[in-house]
Design a protein around this motif. Structure first.
Motif, mmCIF file in Angstrom:
data_model
loop_
_atom_site.group_PDB
_atom_site.id
_atom_site.type_symbol
_atom_site.label_atom_id
_atom_site.label_comp_id
_atom_site.label_asym_id
_atom_site.label_seq_id
_atom_site.Cartn_x
_atom_site.Cartn_y
_atom_site.Cartn_z
ATOM 1 N N UNK A 112 46.131 64.213 7.623
ATOM 2 C CA UNK A 112 45.181 64.680 8.636
ATOM 3 C C UNK A 112 45.054 63.652 9.749
ATOM 4 N N UNK A 113 46.112 62.880 9.942
ATOM 5 C CA UNK A 113 46.173 61.918 11.043
ATOM 6 C C UNK A 113 47.647 61.785 11.419
ATOM 7 N N UNK A 114 47.902 60.948 12.417
ATOM 8 C CA UNK A 114 49.268 60.847 12.936
ATOM 9 C C UNK A 114 50.289 60.382 11.881
ATOM 10 N N UNK A 115 49.983 59.357 11.052
ATOM 11 C CA UNK A 115 51.005 58.929 10.088
ATOM 12 C C UNK A 115 51.484 60.052 9.181
ATOM 13 N N UNK A 116 50.577 60.915 8.746
ATOM 14 C CA UNK A 116 50.961 62.028 7.884
ATOM 15 C C UNK A 116 51.900 62.983 8.593
ATOM 16 N N UNK A 117 51.595 63.245 9.849
ATOM 17 C CA UNK A 117 52.446 64.149 10.634
ATOM 18 C C UNK A 117 53.838 63.551 10.782
ATOM 19 N N UNK A 118 53.878 62.242 11.048
ATOM 20 C CA UNK A 118 55.175 61.584 11.197
ATOM 21 C C UNK A 118 55.941 61.614 9.876
ATOM 22 N N UNK A 119 55.258 61.308 8.786
ATOM 23 C CA UNK A 119 55.917 61.311 7.480
ATOM 24 C C UNK A 119 56.497 62.682 7.155
ATOM 25 N N UNK A 120 55.691 63.713 7.357
ATOM 26 C CA UNK A 120 56.171 65.069 7.048
ATOM 27 C C UNK A 120 57.372 65.405 7.918
ATOM 28 N N UNK A 121 57.340 64.979 9.173
ATOM 29 C CA UNK A 121 58.459 65.260 10.076
ATOM 30 C C UNK A 121 59.709 64.514 9.627
#
Lengths: 276, 301, 338
Positions: free
Chosen positions: B152-161
């Motif tokens: 629910x923050x930028x690091x998670x989005x980057x990791x999933x990507x």
């Protein structure tokens, strides 16, 4: 372990690249994925078995894996042709066509789904021609195949393209000068060289299609037992806050895709050894 | 457009002789088949996206990009791709080197493991990070205690990507490098070139097309990924929405024109592909021409 | 080698971009995690509340919004999305937050008036222009040849209200004969050609794909959609009896205590019940709970005899178990051989 089992080579960097590969693979893929297995382990064996073999789940595996195989096969044939045409021939607008191939990746899956449904629905550009002829695409398993073909399209084209670009014209010339017909040259010389890349493209298109969610749910109609894909089933489990059941189905998909991919990769390895 | 077409005609038809190409009839039939197939599966959907996006006129189309939430989403998507693509590029080259240039036991297993993220449903690939970093997950309580936000923050989005685009470069390079074999590199080594030198001078020029396609695919997917990112983003407007998520929001708001307008932005990534390919083609042609010139002039080798 | 330079550039770019995560400025922010069709409502309400709060306390407050499917949003909160308040479609989803993550006390629904439902809605129908199939009431939906569009209750919160509306109607009409109610919903879902995953998808199927004779949806969505989709192609039909749909709101106690936002979050929810808040809700076609506002907007909402969930099935835990869980009533409709 891998180090001691490796054949000697004069090239350097095996330790470094292999080490990095394994580390990165573990951190990004293996450790996170193991979370699904552990979550599933919270279920008893009979719970697990009942969840993954209920009739709806079985029907969804059939659809997801069947449609993905068909989609990947379509892509293998036409992707191969497309790569061939894009590398070997020239025609007006070639560059534009070439650039468009990546579209299915760039377009968010939901947009792809909505757009494909709009095009193939009975009032759509293509659907309005097909439906009067009795071919229903949107909201049928055929629609699922269409969506899965769309999203997997770039794989085969883009894996075959560089290999084809790299292929030496000399070999073909040699074959021709030794008296081979063009057809023989293509089937005996070029295709075997392309086979590993083709299989890779097929495997990737298939793997991607099996898990696809966003684009399919718009065009499939989501009717239980008929047009319900497995990822949708996972979502329905999540909606009930049943993480364990969701991961259980996820694990089944994972294991099945892994097995299929492994077989394809073995095939590829075998084909390379045979033609090398 | 006519100029570039003429250029590509000139570029590709140099080496083809009658013995190594097909009769015109076959050629044009194949071109026709491919164009019909790609037209059906690519051009028609693309046209549908643009017709929907421009449905309310050009002004409405551009208005969709001026919204602050849209700009924030574009920024986040660019940031995510700027991290995910280079990281996966590095991995892809390393993995392809290890796999294609050496023989070792368990190679097929390793390749299949690299493929794995493709076969994981986007729904699940988001979920695994929730299971890891979520409040009810393994590391969640510890992260919450130390006020570190991953999902629910930028690091998670980057990791999933990174996860969903993980195999692209590697998978693009492995078959190519395997087809090329190791002779050239071995020759360079025998002639005394260092490891890095061999890589930069021999391998990299050989794999540039595969590398380019890998990066293009990886980037396209990184920017277009919806499912996995949707699970870990939290959908906070203007903060954790990427472009695909913003498109979904607009669509759910009955604002289809703006939704398709923003989506068409991603479709225009094709232009990036076009530019990147042209640059690589142009550079390699120049190099080849330069190489021929020096070879002719002084017979360096 | 130009490629070398490119790669170096990209790597450096990644290293620079890496730590540059957007930093939050120091000011009061609230995060309202809500479901899909409330976007316009909260856009206006948030602005009104920020003004109200500034006037009252002199503090500047920014409210961030997150929208998505109701239970997907609840899951995000359970898994750590730091929502100060949740405003969801089903009380069941807030129950889940209380149950699974213990972020909210169990008795949350008793903390605010009207069982924590500051506005209500009901389930209504959208039909094609001129109502060619003559659809007036729930009974007309099960007639042969009528094609009904409603999303999948397994993946959509609003679809659960649709289902329960049909169930409740049949149950009450038959004098609480469960077998009859079951026959009714089975018949109804036999008339559904497409089960979209969400309410928005169902609307697209009905409106843009031209599929189906009637769309079942939230009343507020239909009234709002009527404006945006063009009244010339569709007509709204509100059945004489329907279900009282109560979207509920709650504070997320653990989060507000951690972030120190309890006072403002509480005021935020209270403001939903104020005349101003009620007015905004009514403007966005939600039925206000406040009598005065309701009277003012009476013309906007057709008269409907509303039954509550409690009257037909009881609480959400039971509803979910009986109807929507795996192997429940809804699944049985699609079991082969039935």
């Amino acid at each position: 372990m891998a180090l001691s089992l490796k054949q000697r080579s004069v090239l350097p960097g095996f330790g470094l690249t292999m080490g990095f590969t394994l580390l990165y693979l573990s951190l990004i893929v293996l450790i996170p994925l193991s979370a699904t297995f552990l979550k599933t382990a919270a279920m008893s064996w009979s719970q697990f078995w009942n969840t993954v073999t209920e009739p709806r789940a079985l029907a969804s595996y059939r659809l997801s894996f069947g449609a993905s195989l068909i989609g990947a096969a379509i892509n293998m044939v036409f992707g191969m042709l497309a790569a061939w045409v894009l590398v070997r021939y020239s025609f007006p607008g070639k560059r534009v066509v070439d650039a468009m191939v990546d579209l299915p990746f760039a377009l968010p899956t939901a947009v792809a789904g909505i757009t494909l449904t709009a095009v193939f629905a009975r009032n759509g550009w293509i659907g309005s021609y097909l439906e009067p002829r009795g071919i229903k695409v949107a909201f049928t398993p055929l629609g699922v195949v269409v969506a899965l073909t769309f999203i997997g399209l770039p794989f085969v084209v883009r894996t075959v393209q560089p290999v084809l670009q790299d292929l030496d014209a000399e070999i073909e010339e040699a074959a021709a000068s030794l008296g081979a017909s063009r057809w023989q040259t293509v089937t005996r010389v070029i295709l075997p060289a392309l086979l590993p890349a083709l299989l890779t493209g097929f495997a990737l298109a298939f793997a991607r299609a099996v898990g696809e969610y966003g684009s399919v749910i718009f065009i499939s109609g989501n009717m239980p037992m008929r047009t319900e894909i497995t990822p949708l089933l996972i979502v329905t489990k999540l909606e009930q806050y049943d993480y364990a059941a969701a991961t259980a189905i996820g694990v089944v998909m994972l294991v099945m895709s892994f097995a299929l991919l492994f077989i394809i990769n073995l095939l590829q390895w075998w084909s390379r050894r045979r033609y090398a | 457009m006519a100029g570039t077409v003429a250029l590509s005609v000139a570029a590709t038809s140099i080496t083809r002789t009658r013995a190594t190409t097909e009769p015109a009839l076959v050629r044009w039939t194949l071109i026709g088949v491919v164009l019909v197939f790609l037209g059906l599966f690519l051009a028609v959907p693309l046209a549908a996206v643009f017709s929907e996006a421009l449905g309310k006129g050009v002004a409405a189309y551009f208005a969709a990009f001026r919204e602050p939430d849209a700009l924030a989403a574009i920024r986040l998507t660019l940031l995510t791709a700027a991290i995910a693509v280079p990281v996966n590029l590095l991995f892809g080259v390393a993995a392809a080197w290890a796999i294609a240039k050496f023989e070792f036991v368990g190679k097929n297993l390793l390749i299949t493991l690299i493929d794995l993220p493709f076969s994981v449903s986007p729904v699940v690939s988001g979920l695994i990070y929730v299971l890891l970093f979520g409040l009810q997950g393994w590391l969640g309580p510890w992260l919450a205690e130390h006020d570190i936000k991953i999902i629910f923050a930028v690091p998670g989005i980057v990791l999933a990507t990174i996860f969903v685009t993980f195999p692209f470069v590697a998978r693009e390079l492995i078959p190519l490098m395997q087809a090329q074999g190791t002779e050239e590199e071995e020759a360079a080594r025998v002639l005394g070139a260092g490891g890095w030198q061999t890589f930069w001078r021999i391998t990299l020029p050989n794999i540039k097309w595969g590398l380019l396609y890998g990066v293009i695919l990886c980037n396209a997917r990184a920017m277009g990924e919806f499912g996995a990112v949707s699970v870990v983003s939290g959908h906070v407007r203007g903060l954790t929405n990427t472009v695909p998520l913003h498109v979904e929001i607009l669509y759910n708001e009955y604002n289809s024109t703006a939704a398709f307008a923003v989506a068409s932005l991603l479709a225009m990534l094709a232009l990036v592909t076009l530019a990147a390919k042209s640059i690589v083609e142009w550079k390699s042609q120049r190099q080849m021409a330069a190489g021929k010139r020096t070879a002719a002039e002084g017979k360096v080798r | 080698m130009p490629l070398k330079r490119l790669i170096c550039f990209l790597t450096i770019g990644a290293l620079i971009a890496g730590p540059a995560f957007p930093a939050l400025a120091k000011e009061i922010t609230l995060l309202n995690v809500s479901y899909d069709p409330t976007r316009e409502l909260y856009q206006e309400f948030n602005a009104a509340f920020a003004k109200h709060w500034l006037a009252k306390t002199g503090e500047k407050v920014t409210i961030r919004q997150s929208h998505g499917g109701s239970s997907k949003q609840a899951r995000a909160v359970i898994d750590g999305l730091e929502a100060d308040v949740v405003t969801l479609a089903l009380a069941y989803d807030i129950d889940a937050i209380a149950e699974k993550a213990k972020l909210i006390p169990r008795n949350w629904q008793a903390r605010l008036p009207h069982s924590s439902a500051p506005y209500t809605s009901t389930i209504a129908f959208l039909v094609r222009k001129g109502n060619p199939k003559g659809i007036k009431d729930w009974d007309d939906l099960v007639k042969p040849g009528v094609s009904v569009i409603t999303p999948n209750p397994k993946t959509s919160g609003s679809a659960r209200w649709n289902y329960l509306g049909a169930w409740g109607y049949a149950l009450l009409k038959s004098g609480r004969d469960e077998a009859k109610a079951r026959g009714f919903v089975t018949q109804l879902y036999k008339n559904v050609p497409v089960l979209d995953s969400g309410a928005r998808g169902a609307t697209t199927t009905f409106v843009e794909r031209g599929i189906g004779d009637v769309l079942i949806n939230w009343e507020n969505e239909i009234l709002l959609g009527g404006k945006e989709l063009g009244n010339d192609k569709f007509a709204i039909v509100v059945p004489p009896t329907s279900i009282l749909a109560e979207p509920t709101v709650s504070l997320v106690d653990k989060v507000v205590d951690k972030r120190g936002t309890r006072a403002v979050a509480q005021a935020y929810l209270k403001y939903l019940y104020s005349p101003e808040g009620q007015e905004i809700a009514a403007k966005h076609y939600y039925r206000p709970v406040d009598r005065k506002t309701a009277a003012k907007y009476a013309a906007q909402f057709p008269k409907v005899k509303l039954f509550t969930l409690g009257e037909i099935v009881g609480d959400w835990q039971k509803i979910n178990k009986v109807h929507f869980a795996d192997g429940g009533m809804f699944d049985q409709i699609y079991q082969p051989g039935r």
